[in-house]
Design an enzyme around this catalytic site. Structure first.
Site, PDB file in Angstrom:
ATOM      1  N   ASP A   1      -8.199   8.460  -3.710  1.00  0.00           N
ATOM      2  CA  ASP A   1      -7.849   8.379  -2.291  1.00  0.00           C
ATOM      3  C   ASP A   1      -8.368   7.077  -1.672  1.00  0.00           C
ATOM      4  O   ASP A   1      -9.407   6.546  -2.093  1.00  0.00           O
ATOM      5  CB  ASP A   1      -8.459   9.575  -1.547  1.00  0.00           C
ATOM      6  CG  ASP A   1      -7.905   9.713  -0.136  1.00  0.00           C
ATOM      7  OD1 ASP A   1      -6.741   9.342   0.089  1.00  0.00           O
ATOM      8  OD2 ASP A   1      -8.651  10.174   0.739  1.00  0.00           O
TER       9      ASP A   1
ATOM     10  N   ARG B   1      -5.994   2.727   3.281  1.00  0.00           N
ATOM     11  CA  ARG B   1      -7.034   2.256   4.196  1.00  0.00           C
ATOM     12  C   ARG B   1      -7.713   0.998   3.670  1.00  0.00           C
ATOM     13  O   ARG B   1      -8.078   0.111   4.433  1.00  0.00           O
ATOM     14  CB  ARG B   1      -8.061   3.377   4.415  1.00  0.00           C
ATOM     15  CG  ARG B   1      -7.620   4.422   5.440  1.00  0.00           C
ATOM     16  CD  ARG B   1      -8.470   5.660   5.394  1.00  0.00           C
ATOM     17  NE  ARG B   1      -8.158   6.472   4.218  1.00  0.00           N
ATOM     18  CZ  ARG B   1      -8.937   7.441   3.767  1.00  0.00           C
ATOM     19  NH1 ARG B   1     -10.084   7.698   4.366  1.00  0.00           N
ATOM     20  NH2 ARG B   1      -8.574   8.145   2.717  1.00  0.00           N
ATOM     21  N   TRP B   2      -7.868   0.914   2.346  1.00  0.00           N
ATOM     22  CA  TRP B   2      -8.437  -0.296   1.749  1.00  0.00           C
ATOM     23  C   TRP B   2      -7.525  -1.497   2.005  1.00  0.00           C
ATOM     24  O   TRP B   2      -7.997  -2.582   2.345  1.00  0.00           O
ATOM     25  CB  TRP B   2      -8.631  -0.081   0.252  1.00  0.00           C
ATOM     26  CG  TRP B   2      -9.231  -1.254  -0.463  1.00  0.00           C
ATOM     27  CD1 TRP B   2     -10.558  -1.564  -0.587  1.00  0.00           C
ATOM     28  CD2 TRP B   2      -8.524  -2.282  -1.160  1.00  0.00           C
ATOM     29  NE1 TRP B   2     -10.719  -2.720  -1.322  1.00  0.00           N
ATOM     30  CE2 TRP B   2      -9.485  -3.181  -1.692  1.00  0.00           C
ATOM     31  CE3 TRP B   2      -7.167  -2.528  -1.394  1.00  0.00           C
ATOM     32  CZ2 TRP B   2      -9.127  -4.306  -2.433  1.00  0.00           C
ATOM     33  CZ3 TRP B   2      -6.816  -3.646  -2.137  1.00  0.00           C
ATOM     34  CH2 TRP B   2      -7.783  -4.529  -2.640  1.00  0.00           C
TER      35      TRP B   2
ATOM     36  N   HIS C   1      -2.178   0.332  -3.393  1.00  0.00           N
ATOM     37  CA  HIS C   1      -1.718   1.076  -4.565  1.00  0.00           C
ATOM     38  C   HIS C   1      -1.728   0.187  -5.810  1.00  0.00           C
ATOM     39  O   HIS C   1      -2.120   0.617  -6.895  1.00  0.00           O
ATOM     40  CB  HIS C   1      -0.313   1.630  -4.326  1.00  0.00           C
ATOM     41  CG  HIS C   1      -0.245   2.604  -3.184  1.00  0.00           C
ATOM     42  ND1 HIS C   1      -1.107   3.679  -3.072  1.00  0.00           N
ATOM     43  CD2 HIS C   1       0.584   2.677  -2.106  1.00  0.00           C
ATOM     44  CE1 HIS C   1      -0.822   4.370  -1.975  1.00  0.00           C
ATOM     45  NE2 HIS C   1       0.206   3.773  -1.377  1.00  0.00           N
TER      46      HIS C   1
ATOM     47  N   SER D   1       1.131  13.659  -4.791  1.00  0.00           N
ATOM     48  CA  SER D   1       1.246  15.081  -4.456  1.00  0.00           C
ATOM     49  C   SER D   1       2.659  15.413  -3.972  1.00  0.00           C
ATOM     50  O   SER D   1       3.436  14.522  -3.623  1.00  0.00           O
ATOM     51  CB  SER D   1       0.232  15.459  -3.369  1.00  0.00           C
ATOM     52  OG  SER D   1       0.632  14.940  -2.117  1.00  0.00           O
TER      53      SER D   1
ATOM     54  N   ASN E   1       3.192  14.013  -0.665  1.00  0.00           N
ATOM     55  CA  ASN E   1       3.373  12.565  -0.553  1.00  0.00           C
ATOM     56  C   ASN E   1       4.839  12.157  -0.408  1.00  0.00           C
ATOM     57  O   ASN E   1       5.133  11.054   0.048  1.00  0.00           O
ATOM     58  CB  ASN E   1       2.776  11.846  -1.770  1.00  0.00           C
ATOM     59  CG  ASN E   1       1.262  11.812  -1.758  1.00  0.00           C
ATOM     60  OD1 ASN E   1       0.624  11.683  -2.803  1.00  0.00           O
ATOM     61  ND2 ASN E   1       0.654  11.934  -0.582  1.00  0.00           N
TER      62      ASN E   1
ATOM     63  N   SER F   1      -7.578  18.801  -1.020  1.00  0.00           N
ATOM     64  CA  SER F   1      -6.175  18.419  -0.818  1.00  0.00           C
ATOM     65  C   SER F   1      -5.195  19.095  -1.775  1.00  0.00           C
ATOM     66  O   SER F   1      -4.350  18.440  -2.390  1.00  0.00           O
ATOM     67  CB  SER F   1      -6.039  16.895  -0.917  1.00  0.00           C
ATOM     68  OG  SER F   1      -6.729  16.274   0.136  1.00  0.00           O
TER      69      SER F   1
END
Length: 249
Positions: free
Chosen positions: A22, A26-27, A39, A67, A70, A198
């Site tokens: 995860d 955000r990174w 990604h 998932s 997703n 999750s």
């Protein structure tokens, strides 16, 4: 700087480690980039984790890659993820064979784009003879999807007269899971600082030790895996029993 690898007891390694990868988006945002940039950089972390686990002698590693939920993300991101998945599978087969790693996959694989599905099946076949470690990718997977499929399969078996309701127990359920041919994870790692599982392997992680790190997945390296393993080995696994009962054994 602490060298966590030297602190690992090779006699107390988990047989199966699962990771919720995860924080890619955000990174990327922190670096002023589009989410797909995260990604792409996350692929390096996949390679690091897989090679480190194999070198240590951990026989099973499962990565939560995509998932069922997703699919609800923006179409541009989903398409980019599928292209990245396709390219990564093509690029990594040689590395997996070199490291004697067998590829496996769980999830609603038929829902993947046809090219992805076909290349995934080809890679699974090309690595099927490897026996150092099994690397499982959870793709288009969620635990609720899996357990719903299990319920449908068992209902069909009862309706067809192949089993009776009284035959259904935990072992019977386990044989119908997508992970029926691999052991349950003893350690579940989640990156990015989120404290939830999750919808991932809810049946299988019933007694797994949970480890959370604030590092985003593209930052996760071998030393982070070693640190998680050291933490795991410091815990007492009682499985509902008392400490005294465990010591007597």
């Amino acid at each position: 700087m602490t060298n966590f690898k030297d602190k690992i007891d090779p006699e107390k390694l988990p047989r199966h480690v699962a990771i919720i990868m995860d924080g890619n988006g955000r990174w990327a945002k922190q670096h002023g980039k589009l989410r797909v940039f995260g990604h792409k950089n996350g692929v390096v972390s996949v390679r690091e984790a897989a090679e480190a686990a194999a070198e240590l002698g951990i026989p099973y590693l499962t990565l939560y890659a995509f998932s069922t939920e997703n699919w609800l993300r923006p179409k541009t991101e989903v398409n980019a993820l599928m292209r990245l998945l396709l390219q990564t599978i093509k690029d990594e087969v040689a590395t997996m064979n070199k490291n004697n790693i067998r590829l496996n996959a769980i999830g609603d694989l038929q829902s993947l784009p046809q090219r992805n599905y076909l290349h995934l099946m080809k890679a699974i076949e090309q690595t099927s003879g490897n026996d150092r470690m099994t690397l499982t990718l959870a793709l288009s997977y969620s635990s609720r999807w899996e357990l719903t499929m299990v319920a449908k399969k068992i209902a069909e078996e009862v309706r067809a007269g192949r089993c009776n309701p009284e035959d259904i127990d935990q072992d019977f359920m386990g044989k119908h899971l997508t992970t029926h041919n691999i052991p349950d994870p003893e350690l579940l790692i989640r990156t990015s600082g989120e404290y939830r599982v999750s919808n991932f392997m809810l049946w299988q992680i019933a007694y797994a030790e949970l480890y959370f790190t604030t590092k985003y997945w593209p930052e996760f390296r071998r030393e982070d895996l070693y640190k998680a393993l050291v933490d795991y080995q410091c815990r007492e696994r009682r499985f509902g029993q008392t400490s005294e009962q465990i010591i007597k054994k």
